[in-house]
Design a protein around this motif. Structure first.
Motif, mmCIF file in Angstrom:
data_model
loop_
_atom_site.group_PDB
_atom_site.id
_atom_site.type_symbol
_atom_site.label_atom_id
_atom_site.label_comp_id
_atom_site.label_asym_id
_atom_site.label_seq_id
_atom_site.Cartn_x
_atom_site.Cartn_y
_atom_site.Cartn_z
ATOM 1 N N ALA A 240 0.882 -1.169 0.000
ATOM 2 C CA ALA A 240 0.000 0.000 0.000
ATOM 3 C C ALA A 240 0.921 1.221 0.000
ATOM 4 O O ALA A 240 1.708 1.410 0.925
ATOM 5 N N VAL A 241 0.832 2.015 -1.032
ATOM 6 C CA VAL A 241 1.694 3.193 -1.169
ATOM 7 C C VAL A 241 0.810 4.430 -1.076
ATOM 8 O O VAL A 241 -0.169 4.561 -1.807
ATOM 9 N N TYR A 242 1.174 5.309 -0.167
ATOM 10 C CA TYR A 242 0.416 6.532 0.003
ATOM 11 C C TYR A 242 1.368 7.624 0.466
ATOM 12 O O TYR A 242 2.446 7.346 0.990
ATOM 13 N N PRO A 243 1.013 8.900 0.250
ATOM 14 C CA PRO A 243 1.915 9.993 0.626
ATOM 15 C C PRO A 243 2.176 10.027 2.130
ATOM 16 O O PRO A 243 1.268 9.772 2.933
ATOM 17 N N GLN A 244 3.381 10.324 2.491
ATOM 18 C CA GLN A 244 3.757 10.467 3.899
ATOM 19 C C GLN A 244 3.316 11.852 4.369
ATOM 20 O O GLN A 244 3.776 12.868 3.851
ATOM 21 N N THR A 245 2.388 11.887 5.290
ATOM 22 C CA THR A 245 1.906 13.158 5.838
ATOM 23 C C THR A 245 1.858 13.028 7.353
ATOM 24 O O THR A 245 1.806 11.914 7.884
ATOM 25 N N PRO A 246 1.853 14.158 8.062
ATOM 26 C CA PRO A 246 1.787 14.071 9.526
ATOM 27 C C PRO A 246 0.518 13.370 10.015
ATOM 28 O O PRO A 246 0.531 12.677 11.017
ATOM 29 N N HIS A 247 -0.581 13.541 9.296
ATOM 30 C CA HIS A 247 -1.849 12.927 9.699
ATOM 31 C C HIS A 247 -2.405 12.134 8.517
ATOM 32 O O HIS A 247 -2.797 12.696 7.504
ATOM 33 N N VAL A 248 -2.447 10.825 8.677
ATOM 34 C CA VAL A 248 -3.010 9.965 7.635
ATOM 35 C C VAL A 248 -4.531 10.082 7.708
ATOM 36 O O VAL A 248 -5.113 9.907 8.787
ATOM 37 N N PRO A 249 -5.180 10.371 6.572
ATOM 38 C CA PRO A 249 -6.643 10.472 6.587
ATOM 39 C C PRO A 249 -7.265 9.165 7.090
ATOM 40 O O PRO A 249 -6.783 8.073 6.792
#
Length: 139
Positions: A107-116
């Motif tokens: 599962a590839v998703y953008p690295q952000t401080p808060h995952v939706p």
């Protein structure tokens, strides 16, 4: 992945005991990878590569599975294709002391401080469904 054949095939042709013996068997070759006719195996720190051949070359794992079930030869497939057939005895794992290459699901998703929350829920679902040991690997 696992290497399998039908009980009828093994009765008629014998079971390979080491990877190199696959060269003397008709194998069902997957055509959508550049190295589909070279099967890799590891055991401990040892790796072996075997060039396999056969009269049936396919680009579909389900067709490979069905051909193997009907005794057309030996095939290396991901366990999600063959797990239920192994559990029922219609296919038999061979070379079980050697490990075939593992395939991963990512599962590839953008690295952000808060995952939706929707993304977190989906990743959690994937982890629960596919790992650490999916249902089709419990044979």
């Amino acid at each position: 992945q696992v290497v399998v054949a039908s009980p009828a095939y093994l009765k008629a042709h014998g079971e390979p005991r080491v990877p190199e013996e696959l060269a003397a068997h008709p194998c069902l070759v997957y055509t959508l990878t550049p190295s589909g006719n070279v099967w890799r195996f590891t055991r401990g720190g040892e790796e072996r590569r075997v060039a396999v051949t056969g009269n049936l070359r396919l680009n579909n794992g389900l067709l490979q599975r069905d051909a193997a079930e009907r005794g057309a030869g030996i095939v290396m497939l991901p366990t999600f294709y063959v797990g239920p057939l192994i559990a029922s005895g219609r296919l038999v794992p061979i070379l079980t002391d050697w490990k075939a290459p593992e395939l991963g699901i990512y599962a590839v998703y953008p690295q952000t401080p808060h995952v939706p929350p929707k993304v977190r829920a989906f990743v959690d679902f994937l982890a629960g469904h596919f790992g650490p040991k999916p249902a089709w690997d419990r044979f």
